[in-house]
Design a protein around this motif. Sequence first.
Motif, mmCIF file in Angstrom:
data_model
loop_
_atom_site.group_PDB
_atom_site.id
_atom_site.type_symbol
_atom_site.label_atom_id
_atom_site.label_comp_id
_atom_site.label_asym_id
_atom_site.label_seq_id
_atom_site.Cartn_x
_atom_site.Cartn_y
_atom_site.Cartn_z
ATOM 1 N N ALA A 35 -0.905 11.682 -2.317
ATOM 2 C CA ALA A 35 -0.389 11.360 -1.231
ATOM 3 C C ALA A 35 -0.979 11.581 0.151
ATOM 4 O O ALA A 35 -0.830 10.517 1.048
ATOM 5 C CB ALA A 35 1.154 12.235 -1.203
ATOM 6 N N ASN B 200 1.905 -2.481 5.320
ATOM 7 C CA ASN B 200 0.666 -1.852 5.152
ATOM 8 C C ASN B 200 -0.377 -1.665 6.380
ATOM 9 O O ASN B 200 -1.226 -1.486 6.240
ATOM 10 C CB ASN B 200 -0.034 -3.088 4.336
ATOM 11 N N ASP C 8 10.091 6.214 2.630
ATOM 12 C CA ASP C 8 10.141 5.367 1.423
ATOM 13 C C ASP C 8 10.987 3.983 1.958
ATOM 14 O O ASP C 8 12.029 3.862 2.400
ATOM 15 C CB ASP C 8 11.320 6.111 0.442
ATOM 16 N N GLY D 87 -3.539 8.453 -0.126
ATOM 17 C CA GLY D 87 -2.684 7.106 -0.272
ATOM 18 C C GLY D 87 -3.435 6.247 -1.295
ATOM 19 O O GLY D 87 -4.545 6.715 -1.899
ATOM 20 N N ASP E 282 0.599 -1.148 0.206
ATOM 21 C CA ASP E 282 0.107 -0.039 -0.099
ATOM 22 C C ASP E 282 0.808 1.356 0.115
ATOM 23 O O ASP E 282 2.069 1.206 0.273
ATOM 24 C CB ASP E 282 -0.822 -0.011 1.237
ATOM 25 N N THR E 283 0.437 2.237 -0.473
ATOM 26 C CA THR E 283 0.816 3.707 -0.117
ATOM 27 C C THR E 283 -0.042 4.289 0.967
ATOM 28 O O THR E 283 -1.058 4.608 0.864
ATOM 29 C CB THR E 283 0.679 4.680 -1.477
ATOM 30 N N SER F 271 -3.286 -1.667 -2.200
ATOM 31 C CA SER F 271 -2.882 -2.584 -2.957
ATOM 32 C C SER F 271 -4.099 -3.730 -3.485
ATOM 33 O O SER F 271 -5.135 -3.485 -2.454
ATOM 34 C CB SER F 271 -1.441 -3.275 -2.396
ATOM 35 N N ASP G 119 -0.681 10.126 3.808
ATOM 36 C CA ASP G 119 0.058 10.886 4.544
ATOM 37 C C ASP G 119 -0.281 12.239 4.742
ATOM 38 O O ASP G 119 -0.437 13.027 3.724
ATOM 39 C CB ASP G 119 1.731 10.913 3.570
#
Length: 287
Positions: A116, A172, A197, A119, A104-105, A122, A108
């Motif tokens: 961003a 995640n 990152d 997010g 996942d992202t 996935s 943030d």
Amino acid sequence: MERLPSWLRGHLAALRAVIVLTLLTGVLYPLAVTGVAQAFFGGRADGSLLSSGGRQVGSAVVGQSFTDQRGEPVRRYFQSRPSAAGYDMLATAASNLGPEDVVDTLPDPAGADDAAREGSRSLLTQVCARSAAIGRLEGVSGARPYCTPDGVGAVLKVFPATGTPTRAVSVNQACPAAPFLARYQGVAVECGRPGEDYAAGRTVPVRGSAPIPVVPADAVTASGSGLDPDISVAYARLQAPRVAGERGIALARVFTLIEEHTTGRGLGFMGEPAVNVLRLNLALDRG
């Protein structure tokens, strides 16, 4: 009579061709196809529309949601297969996410843009979240391999990418969530920190000890078109106790309706038997 200039004759010939082709392909051909469709295919040509109480409620060949204004499933109805297109015929599409899409992202709050800050989930986390939600809805276990108990992908990022691990992150599970695994190869597992990152780490999906899933695959994955009107017999039977209980009818009656609205394999051997959700729900409403 004086002949027309060659350039003008060419333009007139082109104009005649445009007029003739427009009449043939833009008028006569569509009229002929429409006439044949209406004469021989009737309702299917009009979109296989279904009605209830004197009003159209949907199409038998296009999926739709059965949720309330908050987006929650209406418990008295069978639920459709998930849709990556929101069941929108103008936006029909798949997610285009593959089996390797497992990280996942994390949202943030300090991100530079909306993407961003929001997010993204996935494919693995989407499957896990759907399975957990269906488990709660149907009163069964929503557990499945490679999923955490809180419904996200059970995935670690291990550093360094090769050699002996010195750091492991449950990418995640955003902090302050407790990681699904306390230690990995002797290293304490950390929660994921939004904005950090982790690309340099090695991706390690963890299967866990979940048994064979109770929730079937079509309940947690979207179809290629996003408009699939059918669900598997297994998914229909999983939902049957809830629907019967909400409607106060015998479970055997619901199973009978499922059987009546099940179509067999295409040409007798292609695909699997399927249940049309809209037709089934309309049959329930009719009693």
